[in-house]
Design a protein around this motif. Structure first.
Motif, PDB file in Angstrom:
ATOM      1  N   GLY A  36      26.508 -32.991 -24.018  1.00 14.83           N
ATOM      2  CA  GLY A  36      27.302 -31.791 -23.814  1.00 14.83           C
ATOM      3  C   GLY A  36      28.519 -31.737 -24.718  1.00 14.83           C
ATOM      4  O   GLY A  36      28.864 -30.676 -25.266  1.00 14.83           O
ATOM      5  N   LEU A  37      29.185 -32.873 -24.883  1.00 15.70           N
ATOM      6  CA  LEU A  37      30.354 -32.946 -25.759  1.00 15.70           C
ATOM      7  C   LEU A  37      29.989 -32.609 -27.197  1.00 15.70           C
ATOM      8  O   LEU A  37      30.668 -31.818 -27.866  1.00 15.70           O
ATOM      9  CB  LEU A  37      30.964 -34.348 -25.700  1.00 15.70           C
ATOM     10  CG  LEU A  37      31.851 -34.688 -24.504  1.00 15.70           C
ATOM     11  CD1 LEU A  37      32.093 -36.189 -24.444  1.00 15.70           C
ATOM     12  CD2 LEU A  37      33.178 -33.949 -24.622  1.00 15.70           C
TER      13      LEU A  37
ATOM     14  N   SER B 236      22.534 -34.971 -16.607  1.00 16.34           N
ATOM     15  CA  SER B 236      21.326 -35.426 -17.293  1.00 16.34           C
ATOM     16  C   SER B 236      20.322 -34.308 -17.492  1.00 16.34           C
ATOM     17  O   SER B 236      19.617 -34.256 -18.506  1.00 16.34           O
ATOM     18  CB  SER B 236      20.681 -36.576 -16.504  1.00 16.34           C
ATOM     19  OG  SER B 236      20.362 -36.147 -15.181  1.00 16.34           O
ATOM     20  N   SER B 237      20.239 -33.374 -16.544  1.00 15.85           N
ATOM     21  CA  SER B 237      19.256 -32.282 -16.657  1.00 15.85           C
ATOM     22  C   SER B 237      19.866 -30.931 -16.310  1.00 15.85           C
ATOM     23  O   SER B 237      19.145 -29.986 -16.000  1.00 15.85           O
ATOM     24  CB  SER B 237      18.057 -32.555 -15.747  1.00 15.85           C
ATOM     25  OG  SER B 237      18.473 -32.637 -14.393  1.00 15.85           O
ATOM     26  N   SER B 238      21.194 -30.834 -16.351  1.00 17.10           N
ATOM     27  CA  SER B 238      21.839 -29.577 -15.998  1.00 17.10           C
ATOM     28  C   SER B 238      23.172 -29.432 -16.730  1.00 17.10           C
ATOM     29  O   SER B 238      23.732 -30.414 -17.228  1.00 17.10           O
ATOM     30  CB  SER B 238      22.083 -29.495 -14.483  1.00 17.10           C
ATOM     31  OG  SER B 238      23.056 -30.455 -14.091  1.00 17.10           O
ATOM     32  N   ILE B 239      23.654 -28.212 -16.794  1.00 16.31           N
ATOM     33  CA  ILE B 239      24.991 -27.920 -17.306  1.00 16.31           C
ATOM     34  C   ILE B 239      25.632 -26.922 -16.339  1.00 16.31           C
ATOM     35  O   ILE B 239      25.153 -25.795 -16.189  1.00 16.31           O
ATOM     36  CB  ILE B 239      24.964 -27.294 -18.717  1.00 16.31           C
ATOM     37  CG1 ILE B 239      24.262 -28.208 -19.719  1.00 16.31           C
ATOM     38  CG2 ILE B 239      26.386 -26.995 -19.188  1.00 16.31           C
ATOM     39  CD1 ILE B 239      23.986 -27.536 -21.058  1.00 16.31           C
TER      40      ILE B 239
ATOM     41  N   GLY C 106      28.480 -20.479 -13.945  1.00 17.88           N
ATOM     42  CA  GLY C 106      27.028 -20.515 -14.001  1.00 17.88           C
ATOM     43  C   GLY C 106      26.493 -21.918 -14.097  1.00 17.88           C
ATOM     44  O   GLY C 106      27.250 -22.893 -14.080  1.00 17.88           O
ATOM     45  N   VAL C 107      25.183 -21.992 -14.189  1.00 16.27           N
ATOM     46  CA  VAL C 107      24.532 -23.301 -14.272  1.00 16.27           C
ATOM     47  C   VAL C 107      23.224 -23.172 -15.049  1.00 16.27           C
ATOM     48  O   VAL C 107      22.522 -22.165 -14.935  1.00 16.27           O
ATOM     49  CB  VAL C 107      24.273 -23.880 -12.856  1.00 16.27           C
ATOM     50  CG1 VAL C 107      23.373 -22.960 -12.042  1.00 16.27           C
ATOM     51  CG2 VAL C 107      23.683 -25.274 -12.925  1.00 16.27           C
TER      52      VAL C 107
END
Length: 408
Positions: free
Chosen positions: A130-131, A13-16, A32-33
């Motif tokens: 993200g998709l 929701s608030s990160s990748i 990474g993030v």
């Protein structure tokens, strides 16, 4: 020649979170993030070849975040264009009853995942974002979705059905789905391989113990029971989640404490578990409290271990016996105190832990049971990113080899 690789993306929701995985040796080439998406200040961290790059800058949305990730690959390596990326693997928490395995991403699949948002309102919206962005930025590479719930689509009907009005359940998709399936699947296979025994012959109990925690019963490589349910709240005591609780507690808190549904939701998911019992969710801090004489921390550890032991016993009954019990994930791999408490006093069931073998953190598959133990007890580090990469490659390869292969 560069080995084939898979870019694994876990958009929350608030990160990748991301990792570029070498599909031959299983190593992370880069990782990474992106954190604090949508907040005033974001953090982007990229690691490659022993070097870490950190950026502190606003990341207003997932599109900006993923574009920044690709920029970092280009600037600090490895270059995605020359990394022989054969697939992009996406982790999605909730696949409902629609998906039972790795799935090639299409417009229809994205919409189906979007339709499952009511079942995972905190997770699936981020996954969809993200998709969509990844497909736009990397249009020439096949994208594959790996669902946390897919491994548990094999549960018997008696195991996934809740005893409520069946029409209400059907209309609202209420059933046990289970989570952490990618980890449970990976670890069950890794345990069999480590022991040199056929997966089909083993009855296994897998204890995935991280901040979120779950247990599964696996017979012959097929999941037959798991502790998490409609959501990840059910089951074991966790870092901030209560796990199993009398449902009437919700009504009681609403009626007597005047708490709203959202307040109770926050209580059970974010202010309970070890945090609720001790004020800490990190087990290292909890062990320090125990050493300092905290009775609350001591009780919390006992509650945590008691719940684990209850599930081990019940799953032993479901399986009709057990051959292997495996600990995995952050706590399972690193906390010998929890491992020892969880299986203490089970010698009559053929389960005995060797305190010397159990001592310390385990970075490799390790037997921690005694030679006399009828049940083999293991610690097997999980690797969900590798599992996602492997499943993504397998799906792409399968589709490419099919006589009527779907265009990639």
């Amino acid at each position: 020649m560069t080995h084939p690789s898979v870019l694994v993306i876990n958009a929350g929701s608030s990160s990748i979170k991301y990792q570029l995985v070498d599909t031959v040796d299983g190593e992370a080439i880069a990782s990474g993030v992106v954190e604090r998406i949508g907040q005033s200040e974001g953090i982007v961290t990229h690691k490659h070849a022993g070097e870490q790059t950190r950026l502190d800058e606003p990341v207003p949305d997932h599109a900006t975040g993923l574009r920044r990730v690709l920029d970092l690959f280009a600037e600090h390596g490895p270059d995605i264009a020359s990394a022989n990326v054969v697939a992009v693997g996406h982790r999605v928490v909730q696949g409902g009853s629609l998906f039972s395995g790795p799935t090639l991403v299409t417009d229809e699949v994205v919409e189906q995942i979007r339709s499952l948002v009511p079942l995972a309102p905190l997770h699936n919206p981020g996954h969809v974002a993200g998709l969509e962005v990844a497909r736009e930025l990397l249009p020439d590479v096949p994208h594959v979705v790996i669902f946390d719930t897919a491994f548990f689509q094999t549960l018997p009907e008696a195991a996934f059905t809740y005893a409520i009005d069946r029409e209400v359940a059907a209309a609202n998709q209420v059933r046990r789905y289970g989570f952490h399936g990618t980890s449970h699947d990976f670890v069950s296979k890794a345990a069999a391989e480590f022991l040199g025994r056929p997966l089909a012959d083993l009855r296994q109990i897998i204890l995935h113990l991280g901040n979120g925690a779950s247990v599964s019963a696996v017979r012959g490589g097929v999941a037959v029971e798991t502790s998490m349910g409609l959501t990840p709240l059910e089951g074991l005591v966790m870092g901030t989640r209560s796990g199993d609780i009398d449902p009437a507690v919700i009504f009681h808190l609403h009626r007597t404490a005047g708490m709203s549904v959202d307040e109770i939701d926050t209580l059970l998911n974010k202010r309970s578990g070890m945090l609720g019992l001790t004020g800490e969710s990190d087990f290292r801090a909890i062990h320090e409290l125990v050493e300092q004489g905290s009775q609350d921390a001591r009780l919390a550890l006992d509650v945590y271990a008691h719940r684990l032991k209850k599930y081990v016993g019940s799953y032993l009954a479901v399986l009709g016996g057990v051959d292997v019990i495996t600990f995995t994930a952050g706590i399972g791999e690193n906390d010998d105190v929890v491992r020892g408490l969880a299986l203490a006093g089970l010698a009559e069931l053929g389960i005995e832990i060797d305190p010397v073998r159990n001592a310390g953190r385990k970075k490799e598959p390790t037997i921690i049971s005694t030679d006399a133990s009828r049940v083999t007890v293991l610690v097997v580090p999980t690797n969900e990113e590798l599992a996602i990469a492997q499943q993504s490659v397998a799906r792409v390869t399968e589709l490419a080899a099919a006589p009527t292969a779907t265009p990639l």
